[in-house]
Scaffold this motif. Structure first.
Motif, PDB file in Angstrom:
ATOM      1  N   GLY A 249       0.792  -1.227   0.000  1.00  0.00           N
ATOM      2  CA  GLY A 249       0.000   0.000   0.000  1.00  0.00           C
ATOM      3  C   GLY A 249       0.817   1.266   0.000  1.00  0.00           C
ATOM      4  O   GLY A 249       0.258   2.360   0.028  1.00  0.00           O
ATOM      5  N   TYR A 250       2.147   1.158  -0.051  1.00  0.00           N
ATOM      6  CA  TYR A 250       3.016   2.327  -0.038  1.00  0.00           C
ATOM      7  C   TYR A 250       3.869   2.355  -1.309  1.00  0.00           C
ATOM      8  O   TYR A 250       4.214   1.307  -1.857  1.00  0.00           O
ATOM      9  N   LYS A 251       4.207   3.547  -1.736  1.00  0.00           N
ATOM     10  CA  LYS A 251       5.123   3.691  -2.860  1.00  0.00           C
ATOM     11  C   LYS A 251       6.562   3.643  -2.350  1.00  0.00           C
ATOM     12  O   LYS A 251       6.898   4.280  -1.358  1.00  0.00           O
ATOM     13  N   HIS A 252       7.381   2.870  -3.050  1.00  0.00           N
ATOM     14  CA  HIS A 252       8.775   2.708  -2.654  1.00  0.00           C
ATOM     15  C   HIS A 252       9.517   4.032  -2.853  1.00  0.00           C
ATOM     16  O   HIS A 252       9.495   4.601  -3.937  1.00  0.00           O
ATOM     17  N   THR A 253      10.207   4.506  -1.815  1.00  0.00           N
ATOM     18  CA  THR A 253      10.810   5.849  -1.831  1.00  0.00           C
ATOM     19  C   THR A 253      12.216   5.891  -2.413  1.00  0.00           C
ATOM     20  O   THR A 253      12.804   6.960  -2.540  1.00  0.00           O
ATOM     21  N   GLY A 254      12.754   4.737  -2.744  1.00  0.00           N
ATOM     22  CA  GLY A 254      14.086   4.695  -3.333  1.00  0.00           C
ATOM     23  C   GLY A 254      14.197   3.534  -4.285  1.00  0.00           C
ATOM     24  O   GLY A 254      13.198   3.064  -4.836  1.00  0.00           O
ATOM     25  N   GLY A 281      12.505   1.876  10.159  1.00  0.00           N
ATOM     26  CA  GLY A 281      12.270   1.294   8.851  1.00  0.00           C
ATOM     27  C   GLY A 281      13.523   1.076   8.050  1.00  0.00           C
ATOM     28  O   GLY A 281      13.634   0.093   7.305  1.00  0.00           O
ATOM     29  N   TYR A 282      14.503   1.978   8.195  1.00  0.00           N
ATOM     30  CA  TYR A 282      15.723   1.903   7.387  1.00  0.00           C
ATOM     31  C   TYR A 282      16.811   1.032   8.032  1.00  0.00           C
ATOM     32  O   TYR A 282      17.796   0.706   7.381  1.00  0.00           O
ATOM     33  N   GLY A 283      16.665   0.708   9.305  1.00  0.00           N
ATOM     34  CA  GLY A 283      17.731   0.017  10.009  1.00  0.00           C
ATOM     35  C   GLY A 283      18.943   0.914  10.132  1.00  0.00           C
ATOM     36  O   GLY A 283      18.817   2.126  10.377  1.00  0.00           O
ATOM     37  N   ASN A 284      20.137   0.359   9.966  1.00  0.00           N
ATOM     38  CA  ASN A 284      21.349   1.179   9.989  1.00  0.00           C
ATOM     39  C   ASN A 284      21.366   2.042   8.728  1.00  0.00           C
ATOM     40  O   ASN A 284      21.467   1.542   7.615  1.00  0.00           O
ATOM     41  N   CYS A 285      21.267   3.346   8.940  1.00  0.00           N
ATOM     42  CA  CYS A 285      21.049   4.287   7.840  1.00  0.00           C
ATOM     43  C   CYS A 285      22.142   5.355   7.835  1.00  0.00           C
ATOM     44  O   CYS A 285      22.638   5.757   8.899  1.00  0.00           O
ATOM     45  N   ILE A 286      22.506   5.793   6.646  1.00  0.00           N
ATOM     46  CA  ILE A 286      23.505   6.863   6.484  1.00  0.00           C
ATOM     47  C   ILE A 286      22.930   7.911   5.546  1.00  0.00           C
ATOM     48  O   ILE A 286      22.385   7.582   4.495  1.00  0.00           O
ATOM     49  N   LYS A 287      23.071   9.185   5.928  1.00  0.00           N
ATOM     50  CA  LYS A 287      22.715  10.290   5.042  1.00  0.00           C
ATOM     51  C   LYS A 287      23.972  11.106   4.771  1.00  0.00           C
ATOM     52  O   LYS A 287      24.703  11.456   5.709  1.00  0.00           O
ATOM     53  N   VAL A 288      24.216  11.402   3.493  1.00  0.00           N
ATOM     54  CA  VAL A 288      25.394  12.172   3.102  1.00  0.00           C
ATOM     55  C   VAL A 288      24.952  13.406   2.331  1.00  0.00           C
ATOM     56  O   VAL A 288      24.177  13.318   1.376  1.00  0.00           O
ATOM     57  N   MET A 295      21.430  15.384  -1.515  1.00  0.00           N
ATOM     58  CA  MET A 295      21.672  14.510  -0.373  1.00  0.00           C
ATOM     59  C   MET A 295      21.334  13.079  -0.800  1.00  0.00           C
ATOM     60  O   MET A 295      20.374  12.860  -1.543  1.00  0.00           O
ATOM     61  N   THR A 296      22.122  12.109  -0.350  1.00  0.00           N
ATOM     62  CA  THR A 296      21.832  10.713  -0.640  1.00  0.00           C
ATOM     63  C   THR A 296      21.661   9.936   0.658  1.00  0.00           C
ATOM     64  O   THR A 296      22.237  10.284   1.695  1.00  0.00           O
ATOM     65  N   LEU A 297      20.824   8.874   0.590  1.00  0.00           N
ATOM     66  CA  LEU A 297      20.517   8.052   1.764  1.00  0.00           C
ATOM     67  C   LEU A 297      20.810   6.598   1.433  1.00  0.00           C
ATOM     68  O   LEU A 297      20.506   6.114   0.331  1.00  0.00           O
ATOM     69  N   TYR A 298      21.392   5.880   2.412  1.00  0.00           N
ATOM     70  CA  TYR A 298      21.784   4.488   2.257  1.00  0.00           C
ATOM     71  C   TYR A 298      21.210   3.718   3.448  1.00  0.00           C
ATOM     72  O   TYR A 298      21.525   4.050   4.604  1.00  0.00           O
ATOM     73  N   GLY A 299      20.363   2.695   3.179  1.00  0.00           N
ATOM     74  CA  GLY A 299      19.681   2.022   4.275  1.00  0.00           C
ATOM     75  C   GLY A 299      19.882   0.527   4.321  1.00  0.00           C
ATOM     76  O   GLY A 299      20.265  -0.105   3.332  1.00  0.00           O
ATOM     77  N   GLY A 325      16.382  -3.157   9.940  1.00  0.00           N
ATOM     78  CA  GLY A 325      15.155  -2.412   9.654  1.00  0.00           C
ATOM     79  C   GLY A 325      14.134  -3.306   8.973  1.00  0.00           C
ATOM     80  O   GLY A 325      14.144  -4.532   9.121  1.00  0.00           O
ATOM     81  N   ARG A 326      13.220  -2.704   8.213  1.00  0.00           N
ATOM     82  CA  ARG A 326      12.194  -3.478   7.507  1.00  0.00           C
ATOM     83  C   ARG A 326      12.777  -3.983   6.186  1.00  0.00           C
ATOM     84  O   ARG A 326      12.735  -3.298   5.164  1.00  0.00           O
ATOM     85  N   ALA A 327      13.356  -5.173   6.222  1.00  0.00           N
ATOM     86  CA  ALA A 327      13.985  -5.761   5.040  1.00  0.00           C
ATOM     87  C   ALA A 327      13.862  -7.273   5.115  1.00  0.00           C
ATOM     88  O   ALA A 327      13.987  -7.866   6.195  1.00  0.00           O
ATOM     89  N   THR A 328      13.597  -7.909   3.982  1.00  0.00           N
ATOM     90  CA  THR A 328      13.450  -9.355   3.936  1.00  0.00           C
ATOM     91  C   THR A 328      14.678 -10.050   3.372  1.00  0.00           C
ATOM     92  O   THR A 328      14.771 -11.263   3.406  1.00  0.00           O
ATOM     93  N   THR A 329      15.604  -9.288   2.833  1.00  0.00           N
ATOM     94  CA  THR A 329      16.842  -9.840   2.297  1.00  0.00           C
ATOM     95  C   THR A 329      17.942  -8.790   2.377  1.00  0.00           C
ATOM     96  O   THR A 329      17.655  -7.595   2.484  1.00  0.00           O
ATOM     97  N   GLU A 330      19.185  -9.224   2.355  1.00  0.00           N
ATOM     98  CA  GLU A 330      20.303  -8.278   2.403  1.00  0.00           C
ATOM     99  C   GLU A 330      20.344  -7.482   1.099  1.00  0.00           C
ATOM    100  O   GLU A 330      20.401  -8.061   0.008  1.00  0.00           O
ATOM    101  N   HIS A 331      20.333  -6.170   1.228  1.00  0.00           N
ATOM    102  CA  HIS A 331      20.373  -5.302   0.047  1.00  0.00           C
ATOM    103  C   HIS A 331      20.671  -3.874   0.484  1.00  0.00           C
ATOM    104  O   HIS A 331      20.754  -3.576   1.681  1.00  0.00           O
ATOM    105  N   LEU A 332      20.838  -2.987  -0.494  1.00  0.00           N
ATOM    106  CA  LEU A 332      21.001  -1.557  -0.231  1.00  0.00           C
ATOM    107  C   LEU A 332      19.748  -0.823  -0.694  1.00  0.00           C
ATOM    108  O   LEU A 332      19.320  -0.972  -1.844  1.00  0.00           O
TER     109      LEU A 332
END
Length: 375
Positions: A249-254, A281-288, A295-299, A325-332
């Motif tokens: 029900g949500y649009k993917h933001t990245g 939601g993002y778990g370990n997250c980095i903003k640069v 600005m870029t975000l890595y989650g 965070g909210r993730a079902t598999t390892e990914h960026l």
């Protein structure tokens, strides 16, 4: 050459065969009495010594008098930094106090031997606040500014192995900023030669400068970015979830990019880390934060390898892929913002080729961005 204001005194190097960059906890009498002496062990293993100022982390550098007005002395051996009475003199980098005494005719003098191999000299102090052997941090108050006659100033110098370095080689005199460069010092007998390699320029080289201070619109041709000034965030990956994909029900933001667990996540451009840690939601997250309002975000990293305030280079590994965070598999999970407005990362990258788009972006101060393919 050595400044005529300071003499080079003898020192027995064999007393302290320390490794280059090691902190000196005990100093010889000659070291404690003289301003200009060689640094024991600095060139023992090699005739060259290199300091990289391109990746300095916030809090590891301070101009001696941040609000003062600096000018080079006539022989370029030091900076005269004028300010008001009672101002605090700061240590430039982390290090150990090698000398702290009254040394006529230069008043109260402090010399700090820094962990990076440089030494800094602070003269004409009204009062020294540290003693020989004290460890100091960058930005720590080490003295109260003094002066001569009716003038209030600090005479500030930089040395390598007892030899004077033109301060403007290391810092920008007007802005007080550290020059982002690699500096190599080469010892040849009693002489020291200096070679600098400046940071490669790109439109994103100054993420801490407001790009819209004097303009409302910026044009950025992505294809003009030189090699080494950009990087795809996860090399060799494939897209498993595109931007705006409907999910629960949500649009993917990245865009979600997948390779293998604990793969290298890279900064896409030079920038400053503005946050690094767990986020909902993002778990370990980095903003640069980059230049041009970007600005870029890595989650979802399994581990973040950078801290808030740290400067990063394009292609630098900043984290490892995971499923926090909210993730079902390892990914960026990778997001792109211009002036706080979110955009499809494809505005920057072709995910199939993992190259920058052959396009010119028009970026408005409002955050609106348009892309036009180059002819």
């Amino acid at each position: 050459m050595v400044s005529p204001r300071f003499c080079l005194c003898c020192v027995v190097l064999a007393l302290f065969p320390t490794l280059a960059n090691a902190q000196i906890k005990v100093f010889s009498p000659a070291e404690m009495q003289s301003i200009s002496v060689p640094t024991p062990g600095l060139f023992d293993r090699s005739s060259t010594h290199t300091i990289d100022f391109t990746d300095m982390v916030q809090g590891t550098y301070s101009f001696p008098l941040p609000v003062g007005k600096a000018k080079l002395t006539p022989n370029n051996a030091s900076l005269e930094i004028s300010t008001k009475k009672g101002d605090a003199v700061k240590a430039m980098f982390d290090g150990t106090v090698r000398l702290s005494k009254n040394n006529p005719p230069y008043g109260n003098v402090i010399v700090v031997r820094h962990d990076n191999g440089l030494e800094t000299v602070y003269s004409y102090n009204a009062q020294n606040l540290v003693k020989v052997g004290d460890k100091v941090r960058a930005g720590q108050t080490i003295a109260i500014v003094g002066g001569e006659g009716i003038r209030t100033f600090c005479d500030f110098g930089i040395m390598i192995n007892g030899r004077r370095v033109n301060p403007s080689t290391i810092v920008e005199v007007k802005s007080h900023r550290l020059r982002r460069q690699k500096v190599t010092f080469t010892k040849n007998g009693r002489r020291i030669s200096i070679k600098t390699v400046r940071e490669q320029w790109s439109p994103l080289s100054k993420p801490d400068v407001d790009a819209f201070a004097k303009t409302k619109t910026i044009r950025w041709n992505l294809r003009e970015m030189a090699n080494g000034t950009w990087s795809y965030p996860l090399r060799g990956c494939h897209v498993i979830s595109p931007y705006n994909h409907q999910r629960d029900g949500y649009k993917h933001t990245g865009v979600d990019l997948k390779t293998k667990p604990n793969d290298n996540v890279r900064a896409v451009f030079d920038g400053i880390v503005i946050s690094s840690g767990p986020a909902t939601g993002y778990g370990n997250c980095i903003k640069v934060k980059h230049g041009n309002g970007l600005m870029t975000l890595y989650g979802h990293q399994s581990k973040n390898l950078v801290k808030a305030g740290q400067r990063v280079k394009a292609g630098q590994v900043i984290g490892l892929t995971g499923r926090t965070g909210r993730a079902t598999t390892e990914h960026l999970h990778f997001e792109v913002f211009f002036c706080d407005r979110r955009y499809n990362p494809e505005i920057l990258f072709n995910h199939e080729t993992q190259q920058l788009q052959n396009a010119t972006l028009t970026i408005h101060k409002s955050g609106e961005v348009t892309s036009k393919k180059n002819k």
